[in-house]
Design a protein around this motif. Structure first.
Motif, PDB file in Angstrom:
ATOM      1  N   TYR A   1      19.026  -9.520 -23.915  1.00 16.49           N
ATOM      2  CA  TYR A   1      20.247 -10.275 -23.664  1.00 16.49           C
ATOM      3  C   TYR A   1      20.544 -11.132 -24.894  1.00 16.49           C
ATOM      4  O   TYR A   1      19.634 -11.709 -25.492  1.00 16.49           O
TER       5      TYR A   1
ATOM      6  N   GLU B   1      24.870  -8.091 -22.746  1.00 12.99           N
ATOM      7  CA  GLU B   1      23.742  -7.577 -21.965  1.00 12.99           C
ATOM      8  C   GLU B   1      22.987  -6.503 -22.750  1.00 12.99           C
ATOM      9  O   GLU B   1      23.529  -5.941 -23.713  1.00 12.99           O
TER      10      GLU B   1
ATOM     11  N   PRO C   1      14.686  -9.156 -21.232  1.00 13.49           N
ATOM     12  CA  PRO C   1      15.025  -9.074 -19.799  1.00 13.49           C
ATOM     13  C   PRO C   1      13.945  -9.656 -18.888  1.00 13.49           C
ATOM     14  O   PRO C   1      14.267 -10.259 -17.860  1.00 13.49           O
TER      15      PRO C   1
ATOM     16  N   ALA D   1      14.612 -12.469 -16.107  1.00 11.31           N
ATOM     17  CA  ALA D   1      14.288 -12.221 -14.701  1.00 11.31           C
ATOM     18  C   ALA D   1      13.368 -13.309 -14.145  1.00 11.31           C
ATOM     19  O   ALA D   1      13.531 -13.759 -13.004  1.00 11.31           O
TER      20      ALA D   1
ATOM     21  N   TYR E   1      17.903  -6.004  -8.164  1.00  9.74           N
ATOM     22  CA  TYR E   1      19.146  -6.446  -8.773  1.00  9.74           C
ATOM     23  C   TYR E   1      18.864  -6.965 -10.182  1.00  9.74           C
ATOM     24  O   TYR E   1      17.778  -7.470 -10.466  1.00  9.74           O
ATOM     25  N   GLU E   2      19.859  -6.852 -11.060  1.00  8.50           N
ATOM     26  CA  GLU E   2      19.708  -7.318 -12.421  1.00  8.50           C
ATOM     27  C   GLU E   2      20.878  -8.235 -12.793  1.00  8.50           C
ATOM     28  O   GLU E   2      21.955  -8.166 -12.207  1.00  8.50           O
TER      29      GLU E   2
ATOM     30  N   ASN F   1      23.970  -9.620 -14.744  1.00 12.15           N
ATOM     31  CA  ASN F   1      25.095  -9.175 -15.555  1.00 12.15           C
ATOM     32  C   ASN F   1      26.001 -10.376 -15.799  1.00 12.15           C
ATOM     33  O   ASN F   1      26.041 -11.310 -14.987  1.00 12.15           O
TER      34      ASN F   1
ATOM     35  N   TRP G   1      25.567 -10.207  -9.868  1.00 14.29           N
ATOM     36  CA  TRP G   1      24.387  -9.385  -9.646  1.00 14.29           C
ATOM     37  C   TRP G   1      24.799  -7.965  -9.292  1.00 14.29           C
ATOM     38  O   TRP G   1      25.739  -7.748  -8.549  1.00 14.29           O
TER      39      TRP G   1
ATOM     40  N   GLN H   1      20.329  -2.182  -9.718  1.00 10.06           N
ATOM     41  CA  GLN H   1      19.897  -1.404 -10.866  1.00 10.06           C
ATOM     42  C   GLN H   1      20.102   0.092 -10.658  1.00 10.06           C
ATOM     43  O   GLN H   1      20.402   0.826 -11.580  1.00 10.06           O
TER      44      GLN H   1
END
Length: 286
Positions: A39, A69, A93, A97, A111-112, A114, A162, A165
């Motif tokens: 990121y 991202e 990342p 997280a 979920y990741e 964004n 969110w 993925q």
């Protein structure tokens, strides 16, 4: 008589936090299209920073925060002779997280993070980014750096959304993702497009078209940038440029060097030295 483009780069890598911090100035053309596996959170200090990302042209002015991202294709140019100056942090990342999980304890698995927009006029986030860069580049005490980073994550809560993925794709999208997965797994090998097309039972022209539409680059161009990202990781760990070139799939050290300098405006040896303080060649004992 036209002036030659001028640029300078101040690059640091914090060994405690495993964060890269860069401050740079460019006139003219700064970067060709490329992507990172981290990121990117940055702020423009001076001038107008123009770049293309997510199929749009963006212009970042002094005090503007830009958010990218992993995998976001982007380039960079100055729009006038004054050029532009910016500072930026590269955040892995896993680090994102970890901090976001602490803030959003009820976030469902899978979920990741964004970013809702590429540019933001969020002044508190700009100041937090500026302060974090100062502490990371200035080798402040660990607790001070952690607190500065926490300020960034606190302000980022206004900019995130969110996304799962794993998603279901249309046929062309699925073909692009399968090609992407293959390149991720075999980036160090001498891969041919015909081989990938045969394995996926697809026409190579259709495969190339689907991949470029999904990732913004043809497969061979994406593969070069994947190798460059892996090269950064290995160089930062102390491996020599000649060893890294062989491991990530470049023909030789000079081939790695040409691409590395073209994309990052640094040589592999310079990048390694700034990350590790190790010389390019071992010192021989007398």
């Amino acid at each position: 008589m036209s002036q030659q483009p001028h640029h300078w780069i101040d690059f640091r890598r914090d060994s405690d936090m495993q964060i890269e911090a860069i401050r740079a100035h460019f006139t003219g053309h700064a970067y060709d299209p490329h992507w990172h596996d981290s990121y990117l959170i940055g702020v423009t200090e001076q001038g107008i920073q123009q770049f293309h990302s997510r199929r749009e042209r963006h212009r970042s002015r002094p005090g503007t925060v830009f958010l990218l991202e992993p995998g976001d294709l982007h380039d960079g140019d100055a729009i006038d002779a004054q050029g532009f100056t910016y500072r930026m942090l590269y955040l892995q990342p896993a680090l994102i997280a970890q901090h976001m999980a602490a803030i959003f304890a009820d976030l469902p698995a899978g979920y990741e993070l964004n970013f809702a927009a590429t540019l933001s006029d969020d002044r508190p986030l700009a100041q937090a980014t500026f302060n974090a860069w100062q502490h990371l580049a200035g080798d402040a005490p660990l607790m001070v750096k952690e607190a500065a980073l926490q300020q960034i994550f606190s302000h980022l809560t206004r900019h995130q959304f969110w996304r799962k993925q794993q998603r279901q794709y249309l046929q062309e999208h699925r073909l692009a993702e399968q090609t992407h997965e293959f390149l991720q797994a075999h980036y160090g090998e001498n891969i041919g497009l015909g081989e990938i097309a045969s394995l996926l039972e697809a026409d190579r022209f259709r495969l190339t078209r689907a991949f470029q539409q999904r990732f913004g680059l043809a497969p061979h161009a994406w593969l070069i940038h994947k190798r460059l990202n892996e090269a950064r990781r290995l160089l930062a760990a102390g491996q020599t440029p000649v060893a890294v070139a062989a491991e990530v799939g470049f023909a030789d050290q000079s081939h790695l060097g040409r691409w590395f300098r073209r994309v990052y405006q640094l040589t592999p040896a310079d990048y390694r030295q700034r990350c590790t303080n190790l010389p390019d060649r071992p010192i021989r004992s007398r």
